[in-house]
Scaffold this motif. Sequence first.
Motif, PDB file in Angstrom:
ATOM      1  N   ILE B 239      41.907  32.097  34.436  1.00  0.00           N
ATOM      2  CA  ILE B 239      41.472  30.701  34.404  1.00  0.00           C
ATOM      3  C   ILE B 239      42.480  29.857  35.167  1.00  0.00           C
ATOM      4  O   ILE B 239      43.677  30.039  34.975  1.00  0.00           O
ATOM      5  N   PRO B 240      42.138  28.955  36.070  1.00  0.00           N
ATOM      6  CA  PRO B 240      40.764  28.543  36.371  1.00  0.00           C
ATOM      7  C   PRO B 240      40.179  29.233  37.611  1.00  0.00           C
ATOM      8  O   PRO B 240      39.116  28.830  38.052  1.00  0.00           O
ATOM      9  N   LEU B 241      40.848  30.211  38.168  1.00  0.00           N
ATOM     10  CA  LEU B 241      40.370  30.801  39.419  1.00  0.00           C
ATOM     11  C   LEU B 241      39.696  32.153  39.191  1.00  0.00           C
ATOM     12  O   LEU B 241      39.871  33.065  39.993  1.00  0.00           O
ATOM     13  N   PHE B 242      38.946  32.306  38.112  1.00  0.00           N
ATOM     14  CA  PHE B 242      38.398  33.640  37.837  1.00  0.00           C
ATOM     15  C   PHE B 242      36.945  33.800  38.266  1.00  0.00           C
ATOM     16  O   PHE B 242      36.457  34.915  38.352  1.00  0.00           O
ATOM     17  N   THR B 243      36.252  32.697  38.543  1.00  0.00           N
ATOM     18  CA  THR B 243      34.797  32.834  38.679  1.00  0.00           C
ATOM     19  C   THR B 243      34.380  33.660  39.888  1.00  0.00           C
ATOM     20  O   THR B 243      33.238  34.058  40.005  1.00  0.00           O
ATOM     21  N   TRP B 244      35.315  33.911  40.804  1.00  0.00           N
ATOM     22  CA  TRP B 244      34.928  34.722  41.958  1.00  0.00           C
ATOM     23  C   TRP B 244      34.706  36.170  41.567  1.00  0.00           C
ATOM     24  O   TRP B 244      33.900  36.862  42.190  1.00  0.00           O
ATOM     25  N   LEU B 245      35.405  36.637  40.536  1.00  0.00           N
ATOM     26  CA  LEU B 245      35.348  38.072  40.249  1.00  0.00           C
ATOM     27  C   LEU B 245      33.963  38.533  39.791  1.00  0.00           C
ATOM     28  O   LEU B 245      33.438  39.510  40.329  1.00  0.00           O
ATOM     29  N   PRO B 246      33.337  37.830  38.831  1.00  0.00           N
ATOM     30  CA  PRO B 246      31.966  38.259  38.483  1.00  0.00           C
ATOM     31  C   PRO B 246      31.024  38.200  39.688  1.00  0.00           C
ATOM     32  O   PRO B 246      30.202  39.102  39.879  1.00  0.00           O
ATOM     33  N   ASP B 247      31.183  37.184  40.526  1.00  0.00           N
ATOM     34  CA  ASP B 247      30.321  37.101  41.704  1.00  0.00           C
ATOM     35  C   ASP B 247      30.607  38.233  42.686  1.00  0.00           C
ATOM     36  O   ASP B 247      29.751  38.615  43.482  1.00  0.00           O
ATOM     37  N   ALA B 248      31.842  38.719  42.652  1.00  0.00           N
ATOM     38  CA  ALA B 248      32.228  39.778  43.580  1.00  0.00           C
ATOM     39  C   ALA B 248      31.450  41.057  43.328  1.00  0.00           C
ATOM     40  O   ALA B 248      31.535  41.990  44.122  1.00  0.00           O
ATOM     41  N   MET B 249      30.706  41.099  42.234  1.00  0.00           N
ATOM     42  CA  MET B 249      29.939  42.303  41.930  1.00  0.00           C
ATOM     43  C   MET B 249      28.791  42.513  42.920  1.00  0.00           C
ATOM     44  O   MET B 249      28.037  43.475  42.821  1.00  0.00           O
ATOM     45  N   ALA B 250      28.680  41.573  43.876  1.00  0.00           N
ATOM     46  CA  ALA B 250      27.673  41.741  44.917  1.00  0.00           C
ATOM     47  C   ALA B 250      27.958  42.949  45.800  1.00  0.00           C
ATOM     48  O   ALA B 250      27.067  43.481  46.443  1.00  0.00           O
ATOM     49  N   GLY B 251      29.202  43.381  45.830  1.00  0.00           N
ATOM     50  CA  GLY B 251      29.551  44.524  46.667  1.00  0.00           C
ATOM     51  C   GLY B 251      29.013  45.824  46.091  1.00  0.00           C
ATOM     52  O   GLY B 251      28.560  45.874  44.956  1.00  0.00           O
ATOM     53  N   PRO B 252      29.052  46.907  46.883  1.00  0.00           N
ATOM     54  CA  PRO B 252      28.642  48.213  46.369  1.00  0.00           C
ATOM     55  C   PRO B 252      29.489  48.596  45.151  1.00  0.00           C
ATOM     56  O   PRO B 252      30.652  48.218  45.077  1.00  0.00           O
ATOM     57  N   THR B 253      28.907  49.343  44.234  1.00  0.00           N
ATOM     58  CA  THR B 253      29.584  49.616  42.969  1.00  0.00           C
ATOM     59  C   THR B 253      30.931  50.328  43.111  1.00  0.00           C
ATOM     60  O   THR B 253      31.865  49.988  42.383  1.00  0.00           O
ATOM     61  N   PRO B 254      31.099  51.293  44.012  1.00  0.00           N
ATOM     62  CA  PRO B 254      32.424  51.898  44.136  1.00  0.00           C
ATOM     63  C   PRO B 254      33.483  50.861  44.492  1.00  0.00           C
ATOM     64  O   PRO B 254      34.642  50.988  44.090  1.00  0.00           O
ATOM     65  N   VAL B 255      33.069  49.837  45.235  1.00  0.00           N
ATOM     66  CA  VAL B 255      34.005  48.763  45.561  1.00  0.00           C
ATOM     67  C   VAL B 255      34.435  48.040  44.301  1.00  0.00           C
ATOM     68  O   VAL B 255      35.614  47.762  44.090  1.00  0.00           O
ATOM     69  N   SER B 256      33.458  47.763  43.445  1.00  0.00           N
ATOM     70  CA  SER B 256      33.797  47.108  42.191  1.00  0.00           C
ATOM     71  C   SER B 256      34.778  47.963  41.412  1.00  0.00           C
ATOM     72  O   SER B 256      35.713  47.455  40.796  1.00  0.00           O
ATOM     73  N   ALA B 257      34.571  49.277  41.453  1.00  0.00           N
ATOM     74  CA  ALA B 257      35.442  50.161  40.692  1.00  0.00           C
ATOM     75  C   ALA B 257      36.852  50.144  41.256  1.00  0.00           C
ATOM     76  O   ALA B 257      37.826  49.985  40.533  1.00  0.00           O
ATOM     77  N   LEU B 258      36.941  50.275  42.574  1.00  0.00           N
ATOM     78  CA  LEU B 258      38.266  50.411  43.179  1.00  0.00           C
ATOM     79  C   LEU B 258      38.998  49.079  43.224  1.00  0.00           C
ATOM     80  O   LEU B 258      40.144  48.971  42.841  1.00  0.00           O
TER      81      LEU B 258
END
Lengths: 504, 633
Positions: B239-258
């Motif tokens: 907080i307060p700069l976290f909202t990008w991370l949930p949106d970042a789930m737009a990438g391919p799933t292995p990217v989210s994992a790594l």
Amino acid sequence: MNILNLFVIIPMLTVGGILLTKDLKQSRLVSAIGMGFQLILSFVLVYLYLKERQAGNTAAMLFTYDALWFPSLNIHYALGVDGISAAMIALTGIVVFAGIFASWKMELLPREFFISLIILASGVFGFFISLDLFTMFLFYELAVIPMYLLIGIWGSGPKEYSAMKLTLMLMAGSAMLLVGLLGIYFFSSPDPHALTFNLIEISKAHIPIGMQRFLFPFTFIGFGILGALFPFHTWSPDGHASAPTAVSMLHAGVLMKLGGYGAFRVAIFLMPEAAHEQAWIFLILTAISVVYGAFSAIVQTDLKYINAYSSVSHCGLVLFAVLMMNQTAMNGAIVQMISHGLMTALFFALIGMIYGRTHTRLINEMGGLMKVIPFLGVVYVIAGLASLGLPGFSGFVAEMIIFVGSFQHTDLFHRVITIVAASSIVITAVYILRVVGTLLLGPIKNDHFLHLEDAKWYERISTITLVIAITAIGTAPYWLTDMINYSLVPIVQKLSSIQLTSLY
Amino acid sequence: MVALIPYITIAWLVPAFPLVGFLITSLAKNKLKHNQAGIIASTMVALSFITSVFLFFILNSSGQDSATLTLFNWVSAGDLKIPFAFLIDHLSLVMMLIITGIGALIHIYSIGYMHDDERVNSFFAQMNLFTFSMLLLVMGANYLILFIGWEGVGFCSYLLIGFWFKNPAFNYAARKAFVMNRIGDLGFILGIIMLFFTFKSVSFNEVFTQAATLQSGAPILTLITLLLLVGAVGKSAQIPLFTWLPDAMAGPTPVSALIHAATMVTAGIYMIARSSILYNLAPITSNVMIVLGLTTAIITAIVGLRQNDIKKVLAYSTVSQLGYMFLALGLGAYSAAIFHVTTHAFFKALLFLGAGSIIHAMGGEQDIRKMGGLRSKMPITFLTFLIATLAISGIPPFSGFFSKDLILTKAFETSPWLYAFALGGALITCFYMFRLFYLVFFGDQRLSSAHPHESPRVMTVPLLVLSVLSLFGGFLNIPALFGGNSGFENFLHKAVTSKESGEIHSATEIGLIIVSLSLLGIIILLAYRTYVKKSTVPAADGAPSSLIARIVAKKFYLDEIFAALIEKPFGRLSDFLFKSVEVKVLDSAVDGVGTLTSRLGSLVRRLQQGNISFYLFAMVAGILLFIIFILFV
């Protein structure tokens, strides 16, 4: 023969060669060969320079050459380079070379075009090697005049208006500059028979502080106009937007650097007391340039305007750093000049290439180009990254050094103004990513764009040359910063000795 | 005893392998055939892993604490002289092992996952570039090299979030991530500049040696640590700069994992742990971190309760777990934070890869309301996902239990209230994780169009390896309470200086564990009753809901607040500057000067219109004036 003379002779020979040619094919070939030589020569110069230094030559200027050409006013054709001008010459060599290849398809009056372009280039080369203020000024004018023709004849959009605006504003700058330079001349020595235009000699003398106060603003603003100092920058967006590709490249890439270089080499170096006194005014103006240019770039929709305002921002940072007047920040200023020169040339080259394919420069009308022209797309992203200061590219090195240097001033004014200027790194990211997002990514908006061709070989030469230079500086900046550092020592010593003895 | 120096020189190979992989896969991307890019990229990361393991044994057997490998001078300007150097010590080695180890598994998994993508070669190029940058980040021997890697990972994350760039929403998410990170980076870079200003160096060794002589609470240290913290908050999504991370789930799933679970987001934690000496001397900053971390942990956990996209749930849980790591950092338990980084890397990578396997099987569907009944159809994914869910919920003997319990104990040592809040967050985590788990694997399949099937072996083998790690990873650091010797903490102790804290009685400790375990048990049962017994399915998006539910579903309106406070004024300012100042003031002033000049010209022109009598009149008048002048002046 002195190697520096070649920097003037080769362009002259090239111009002569072009005069003999008949059509586009021949004239571009002659230009490419001539400027190819010039590029090689630039790097030979850097190499020879470094070798001399390694051999222990500690003179401020190397490869000096001197010929008196106007005895009654003691005007010399005096040449010489140090690490800073050698670096600027290398930059010019690269940008001019890339510019020739970016104009490979100039159908309209090709001979005249290449001649004007190379005259412009020779003015820039001459400026950087001159040690005599008057000769320097002549070369400066030699570079500015062809601009009018180049924009007025080969430009696009409201080209007459833009050419007029650009030339008149730059001429106003020249007029101020002339006042400044003549003033410096008349006070260059207490003995009226020993007046001189020689930069090095004047720097050893001392211009009376009262005169400095009067002459410094003339000189600084005179150069500042060319360096897009707020609020005298408005020639730049219109001028760049109307200029043909290679002219934008040269103009933003090297011509605007004459402003930064002159502000530092002439205004600050020769009039350090006044520079210390008045720096705060210009620091405010340059900090405004930095942020204002970036904010203005956000709302633009024309690619050239975006890059022109971005140039206002980046060139503002050059003057900003120069005014910090310490070794680190000034080193950053030079690196920023080179870095900006390279990346803005790359930007304009790409914009020209994209425009040649899509026939529009409005980002809203394009989209998804990464898919159809991947080479140009990737290079555009690289230019963008350099511009927003991503490590690995030249922009980061420059910005980092500048801000570190600026923070060496401990007072609140400098701190605040540095933070203001530094905030531009966020704004820059916003407009660069916006362009990349709309222009290259997303869906393709026009079916006509589906069949665009990717870069041709000559376009690849042009862009790859610039990309190599940008990444070379970004990944291994040591050789460049070290070369600059050495030559800054005497300059900074002069500036700081003043600081200790007077004023504060 | 082994001499460290000759061997340590091979450390440069660790980042060099993925860099070479990047160069090959990007430059030859049109020539590489099927799967070749994936194999090259995975091999490179695996080679880095092997090198790191080798370095690990060398360092351990050398008896030395660290070694610096200077490669070349990077920059010199005035008194700013920074070498390009790597620092190999226990902390950087732990991070290197995580990055290359987990990274290699995810690369291999991606060969299967990205199999059908047309830009698979670019994908692997970007993944390798990411690995390279992340390694620079953790291996750099000074803040500048760290920052180079820091920006590099940010950029790769931008590329990979927007990997499917034809979708404008994905591009927006990528841009948002980059800009939010940039805001943090501005703080970070100012922090580095302040560091240089204060210590005349940015190398870790020098800065820490000099800082140790400063007094605790020195204002300059507080300022520096706060600025660095701003960077960490951006990168590690607090907080307060976290909202990008949930949106970042737009990438391919292995990217989210790594990137968005196992490595990049932990960069902030790493940086602060690396600077532990500075943070120990800045109690104010530590308190800020406690508050930030705990708030983030709880708020995002609450938001996670109402998410229905499988990846978003995991994203919020990541932010929440990062909050726990910040809490640990604030408490001065740096090695506990890094331990949680490690176990979290295991189970979160597993969760994401499991989610990827599920999405793959469901034909791209990510809404957990449409899944269900996958238990029998995807047995390996089911089993591994169960292990990961237990691990993240903190059930012994899974890895998450040990690391989370360590943080909770440290919180209790400082204040029972902290403990209570932290435990509350952990209970919420447990609930939404089991909600997810039950909805996906139990009940009946709710989407009839999908034909779920188990994923190919190239994907399930990494899952199995990770589940072994998630299961046993906690044993790296068995506390004294269970007869262990806190091996991991002792190992790290040579690189990070954790604060001493008051020991609590082992009876209290056992009591706390019993309390938390029984509460967790109740929560799991509750989730079971709701989602399996009653087979409740969360309401559709448009369904009417209570005010609180809406606030939670809207993520406490943080996106909207951010837009209103930053984005809108920002846009208005640029509009104002360009449309009013530039166009109306400056440009019209320039044009005005031009117009004025030509007006003056036409005024003067009137004098010269060819009328001879006027010229004669003027001449005579002039002569007269001249005579008057001579006579009288």
